[in-house]
Design a protein around this motif. Structure first.
Motif, PDB file in Angstrom:
ATOM      1  N   LYS A  91     120.572  24.383  71.900  1.00 27.16           N
ATOM      2  CA  LYS A  91     121.322  25.499  72.487  1.00 27.16           C
ATOM      3  C   LYS A  91     120.806  25.807  73.893  1.00 27.16           C
ATOM      4  CE  LYS A  91     119.964  29.584  70.820  1.00 27.16           C
ATOM      5  NZ  LYS A  91     119.877  30.738  69.916  1.00 27.16           N
ATOM      6  N   THR A 102     122.564  28.319  65.078  1.00 28.84           N
ATOM      7  CA  THR A 102     123.727  28.158  64.183  1.00 28.84           C
ATOM      8  C   THR A 102     124.976  28.852  64.728  1.00 28.84           C
ATOM      9  OG1 THR A 102     122.882  30.017  62.913  1.00 28.84           O
ATOM     10  CG2 THR A 102     122.454  27.840  62.024  1.00 28.84           C
ATOM     11  N   ARG A 103     124.775  29.879  65.575  1.00 26.22           N
ATOM     12  CA  ARG A 103     125.953  30.580  66.108  1.00 26.22           C
ATOM     13  C   ARG A 103     126.739  29.703  67.075  1.00 26.22           C
ATOM     14  NH1 ARG A 103     123.138  35.664  68.403  1.00 26.22           N
ATOM     15  NH2 ARG A 103     121.396  34.208  68.381  1.00 26.22           N
ATOM     16  N   ALA A 124     112.656  26.929  69.113  1.00 22.46           N
ATOM     17  CA  ALA A 124     112.742  26.090  67.914  1.00 22.46           C
ATOM     18  C   ALA A 124     113.831  26.534  66.942  1.00 22.46           C
ATOM     19  CB  ALA A 124     111.388  26.067  67.206  1.00 22.46           C
ATOM     20  N   GLY A 125     114.592  27.583  67.306  1.00 25.15           N
ATOM     21  CA  GLY A 125     115.651  28.072  66.408  1.00 25.15           C
ATOM     22  C   GLY A 125     116.767  27.052  66.260  1.00 25.15           C
ATOM     23  N   GLN A 134     106.981  23.594  66.276  1.00 24.60           N
ATOM     24  CA  GLN A 134     107.076  24.427  65.070  1.00 24.60           C
ATOM     25  C   GLN A 134     107.799  23.555  64.049  1.00 24.60           C
ATOM     26  OE1 GLN A 134     109.840  27.707  65.182  1.00 24.60           O
ATOM     27  NE2 GLN A 134     108.779  28.859  63.624  1.00 24.60           N
ATOM     28  N   GLY A 138     110.824  31.498  61.607  1.00 22.27           N
ATOM     29  CA  GLY A 138     110.966  32.814  62.225  1.00 22.27           C
ATOM     30  C   GLY A 138     110.298  32.903  63.592  1.00 22.27           C
ATOM     31  N   PRO A 140     109.837  30.473  72.855  1.00 19.45           N
ATOM     32  CA  PRO A 140     110.189  29.917  71.539  1.00 19.45           C
ATOM     33  C   PRO A 140     111.601  29.334  71.594  1.00 19.45           C
ATOM     34  CG  PRO A 140     109.519  32.250  71.428  1.00 19.45           C
ATOM     35  CD  PRO A 140     109.843  31.937  72.851  1.00 19.45           C
TER      36      PRO A 140
HETATM   37  P1  UTP Z   1     117.598  33.556  66.917  1.00 23.76           P
HETATM   38  O1  UTP Z   1     117.648  33.641  65.459  1.00 23.76           O
HETATM   39  O2  UTP Z   1     118.314  34.573  67.716  1.00 23.76           O
HETATM   40  O3  UTP Z   1     118.131  32.159  67.443  1.00 23.76           O
HETATM   41  O4  UTP Z   1     116.081  33.472  67.399  1.00 23.76           O
HETATM   42  P2  UTP Z   1     118.487  30.820  66.728  1.00 23.76           P
HETATM   43  O5  UTP Z   1     117.858  30.692  65.386  1.00 23.76           O
HETATM   44  O6  UTP Z   1     118.190  29.735  67.712  1.00 23.76           O
HETATM   45  O7  UTP Z   1     120.064  30.924  66.698  1.00 23.76           O
HETATM   46  P3  UTP Z   1     121.097  31.359  65.555  1.00 23.76           P
HETATM   47  O8  UTP Z   1     120.812  32.796  65.257  1.00 23.76           O
HETATM   48  O9  UTP Z   1     120.883  30.429  64.407  1.00 23.76           O
HETATM   49  O10 UTP Z   1     122.412  31.129  66.240  1.00 23.76           O
HETATM   50  C1  UTP Z   1     115.610  34.093  68.584  1.00 23.76           C
HETATM   51  C2  UTP Z   1     114.736  33.117  69.358  1.00 23.76           C
HETATM   52  O11 UTP Z   1     113.629  32.708  68.576  1.00 23.76           O
HETATM   53  C3  UTP Z   1     113.556  31.301  68.502  1.00 23.76           C
HETATM   54  C4  UTP Z   1     114.966  30.791  68.827  1.00 23.76           C
HETATM   55  O12 UTP Z   1     114.898  29.499  69.409  1.00 23.76           O
HETATM   56  C5  UTP Z   1     115.467  31.853  69.802  1.00 23.76           C
HETATM   57  O13 UTP Z   1     115.041  31.587  71.128  1.00 23.76           O
HETATM   58  N1  UTP Z   1     113.107  30.921  67.150  1.00 23.76           N
HETATM   59  C6  UTP Z   1     113.678  31.491  66.069  1.00 23.76           C
HETATM   60  C7  UTP Z   1     112.116  29.967  67.002  1.00 23.76           C
HETATM   61  O14 UTP Z   1     111.582  29.412  67.988  1.00 23.76           O
HETATM   62  N2  UTP Z   1     111.707  29.640  65.746  1.00 23.76           N
HETATM   63  C8  UTP Z   1     112.258  30.214  64.649  1.00 23.76           C
HETATM   64  O15 UTP Z   1     111.828  29.863  63.532  1.00 23.76           O
HETATM   65  C9  UTP Z   1     113.263  31.149  64.818  1.00 23.76           C
END
Ligand code: UTP
Length: 288
Positions: free
Chosen positions: A26, A15-16, A11-12, A103, A108, A9
């Motif tokens: 990232k 933001t950090r 797709a996050g 996604q 999430g 996954p």
């Molecule tokens: P995190 O919440 O730790 O990562 O999600 P993030 O959203 O990329 O980074 P921050 O917290 O905003 O800095 C854990 C993992 O789940 C994936 C993220 O890509 C990461 O590998 N993820 C999270 C998804 O693929 N989709 C989502 O909707 C949320």
């Protein structure tokens, strides 16, 4: 059943790591000269994974391009006789079979994994998160696969974390069943230090049985309005045994700035071509 497929996954929103992640993923941040995602993909391949399912989102095209053929670049490198670079570039695009699923909204981690339902089908599979980079003799996900093969149940990587940092993690409540193997009775997401059921935190490596998909389909949005994998796993515990496995290796939380810096320094120090000079530089470092 053998573990052949792995879900990544990515797709996050990252933001950090803003502003670096405003327009680039990232997962493409380099540790020395290799993007984070490539370390994790190589870990899976070394563990025998044959198919990679990447869950991507908006702004993540660079990941697809990285693992694709680059005719232009190959042409230029050939012309300049830069053969070792050419081989490395070609090796990356030949690593494994990739499949990309979008996604559409970052709803999430549980929601992201659910996108892979059709392509995974009715077989157990691995999940690897690119934020966690693990340096180990045996690939961490291979260690989990071995435990899966022994117990035939879902397995989650766990690590001992100091109490003051535990609020950053999902934490397991457990009964120890063998050396480094724990039967999980409950998972608590980001507990306060005095509410944490143990010091064993969940790290981004999982082997999951396909029943997780039906469960995630019914999982309601939880913390942050997102479909949390932890909530789905807690539901799964009502029907199936899940184990935690304390893997061997050093883990870097490359999803946050300090963890990323530590990983960069340590991976550079381990490099035969850079390590010695970089160590000398660090020893003599005086900031003005
Ligand atoms: P995190 O919440 O730790 O990562 O999600 P993030 O959203 O990329 O980074 P921050 O917290 O905003 O800095 C854990 C993992 O789940 C994936 C993220 O890509 C990461 O590998 N993820 C999270 C998804 O693929 N989709 C989502 O909707 C949320």
């Amino acid at each position: 059943m053998k573990i052949r497929k792995a879900v990544f996954p990515v797709a996050g929103l990252g933001t950090r790591f803003l502003p670096a992640t405003k327009a680039s993923p990232k997962e493409m941040l380099p540790l020395v000269d290799k993007p984070l995602i490539q370390y994790v993909i190589e870990e899976a391949i070394e563990a025998g994974i044959k198919e990679v399912v990447m869950i991507t989102g908006r702004g993540k095209n660079a990941i697809e391009d990285h693992f694709d053929i680059s005719f232009e670049l190959e042409h230029v490198l050939k012309g300049k006789n830069q053969n070792s670079l050419l081989e490395e570039i070609q090796r990356i695009s030949n690593l494994v079979d990739f499949c990309y699923i979008r996604q559409k909204e970052p709803l999430g981690l549980g929601h992201a994994i659910l996108r892979a339902k059709e392509i995974i089908g009715d077989e157990p599979f691995a999940v690897l998160l690119g934020d966690d980079i693990i340096y180990s003799d045996i690939p961490a996900i291979k260690q989990l696969i071995d435990i899966y093969e022994k117990y035939q149940s879902s397995v989650i990587a766990v690590e001992e974390v100091e109490k003051k940092y535990i609020f950053n993690y999902g934490v397991i409540e457990h009964k120890k069943v063998a050396d480094s193997v724990y039967q999980i009775s409950n998972l608590v997401e980001k507990p306060l230090p005095d509410k944490a059921p143990s010091n064993l935190a969940i790290i981004g490596r999982y082997i999951l049985t396909p029943e997780i998909f039906d469960i995630l389909e019914k999982t309601k949005p939880g913390r942050g309005g997102e479909i949390q994998l932890t909530d789905g796993l807690n539901d799964m515990l009502k029907h199936q045994v899940i184990y935690g496995y304390k893997f061997e290796g050093k883990r870097y939380d490359a999803g946050n700035k300090l963890g990323f810096l530590k990983a960069t320094v340590e991976f550079a120090l381990r490099r035969p071509d850079l390590g010695e000079e970089f160590r000398n530089y660090l020893k003599g470092l005086e900031l003005t």
